[in-house]
Scaffold this active site. Sequence first.
Site, mmCIF file in Angstrom:
data_model
loop_
_atom_site.group_PDB
_atom_site.id
_atom_site.type_symbol
_atom_site.label_atom_id
_atom_site.label_comp_id
_atom_site.label_asym_id
_atom_site.label_seq_id
_atom_site.Cartn_x
_atom_site.Cartn_y
_atom_site.Cartn_z
ATOM 1 N N TYR A 142 0.826 -1.209 0.000
ATOM 2 C CA TYR A 142 0.000 0.000 0.000
ATOM 3 C C TYR A 142 0.860 1.259 0.000
ATOM 4 O O TYR A 142 0.432 2.305 -0.454
ATOM 5 C CB TYR A 142 -0.900 0.040 1.242
ATOM 6 N N LYS A 191 3.470 -15.353 2.587
ATOM 7 C CA LYS A 191 3.625 -16.098 1.329
ATOM 8 C C LYS A 191 5.116 -16.344 1.155
ATOM 9 O O LYS A 191 5.739 -15.901 0.180
ATOM 10 C CB LYS A 191 3.012 -15.258 0.185
ATOM 11 N N ASP A 223 -2.580 -18.343 0.947
ATOM 12 C CA ASP A 223 -3.597 -19.027 0.130
ATOM 13 C C ASP A 223 -4.246 -20.151 0.935
ATOM 14 O O ASP A 223 -5.470 -20.345 0.899
ATOM 15 C CB ASP A 223 -3.012 -19.528 -1.207
ATOM 16 N N ASP A 247 -6.083 -7.125 4.464
ATOM 17 C CA ASP A 247 -7.242 -6.503 3.816
ATOM 18 C C ASP A 247 -8.152 -7.589 3.242
ATOM 19 O O ASP A 247 -9.360 -7.612 3.472
ATOM 20 C CB ASP A 247 -6.751 -5.571 2.694
ATOM 21 N N ASP A 251 -11.963 -9.295 4.903
ATOM 22 C CA ASP A 251 -13.262 -9.306 4.204
ATOM 23 C C ASP A 251 -13.830 -10.726 4.196
ATOM 24 O O ASP A 251 -15.017 -10.946 4.436
ATOM 25 C CB ASP A 251 -13.118 -8.824 2.751
#
Length: 362
Positions: A142, A191, A223, A247, A251
Amino acid sequence: MQKTIAVIRGDGIGPEIVDQALLVLDRIAALYGHEFTYLDVDMGGCAIDKWGDPLPPAMLETCLASHSVLLGAVGGPKWNHVPGPMRPEKGLLRLRAGMEVYSNNRPAKIWPQLACASPLKPEIVDKGIDFLIVRELTGGIYFGRHETVTENGQQVALDELRYSEEEIRRIGRIGFETARKRSRKLCSVEKSNVLDSSRLWKKVMHQLAEEYPDVTLTDMLVDNCAMQIVKDPSQFDVIVTENMFGDILSDEASMITGSIGMIPSSSLGDTTRGLYEPIHGSAPDIAGKDVANPIGTILAAAMMLRYSFDMPREADAIESAVSAVLSQGCRTADILPPQTAGCTLVGCREMGRLILDNLKKG
Ligand code: IPM
Ligand code: MG
């Protein structure tokens, strides 16, 4: 107590949900003898329209001069054409960076009254969903370099993802400290099979683990984590992860609890001044229709009382009022189950009014 709260209504449904949260705060002030002073701050699309800047410097100053900040939501299709550095979301990112709130706390907890609103099978929900995502908020992709250039006649875009050891260490500590207050299980999500930044993340987390022998640290690839959240969410207690993974996973986590409209969040740094917001966006499609769910914002106001103002009884009173209204079967559209028997559909203002009606001094 006297507290000054910077209030950012923002765009889309932001103003209507924030208004309900302020009514709740006013009632808390009256019940418990506090004085809350609100300072209006323009941020996001409305600030672009008014000031030509998604977060004018004076607005950031107001936030920095307050005891805490309450935010609705920013953004919308009206500003889609605006160049990256001037987008409404950039205002939010500058606010997070300016307030140095690097630790974002997003609870994923199922309200028993809403168990049937979860898209997961009852046998999975019945095992319990109650975990917390600690998301790094002021670093990573970001805040890296963003660039679109033309190379050999075609456009090429770049987004840089970098983390320093120190940035990882300070959010890692929050993860361990948070786990200590819960069931002492911390899952670090990255990751590391592909990214250097994730390999550094994992290394720093394991160095920190030596300082927290009472906390069990596990690692999970992002993942796999996305899969485990729907397969068996009961395995998680505290998840700590970098900005973009947090983020996305937050959700997903909100959805399995019934609705993203229910989830508040706190963002804190090294002081008690926090930024409090629901985790959902500005939902422009339903803006101004009085159908939005104000509960995420109302619960964010409760978090502000609990974590920044040291007012746990007041926060409990708000959470109990929300629970009572849900038990009465009142639902905004996003949490209305397919079988609506026993439930009443209410709008945003009515939901706010019902929560006020149920707000009692504990
Ligand atoms: C969130 C939002 C923001 C983010 C957007 C609006 C910039 O999605 O708070 O989760 O990506 O952090
Ligand atoms: Mg998001």
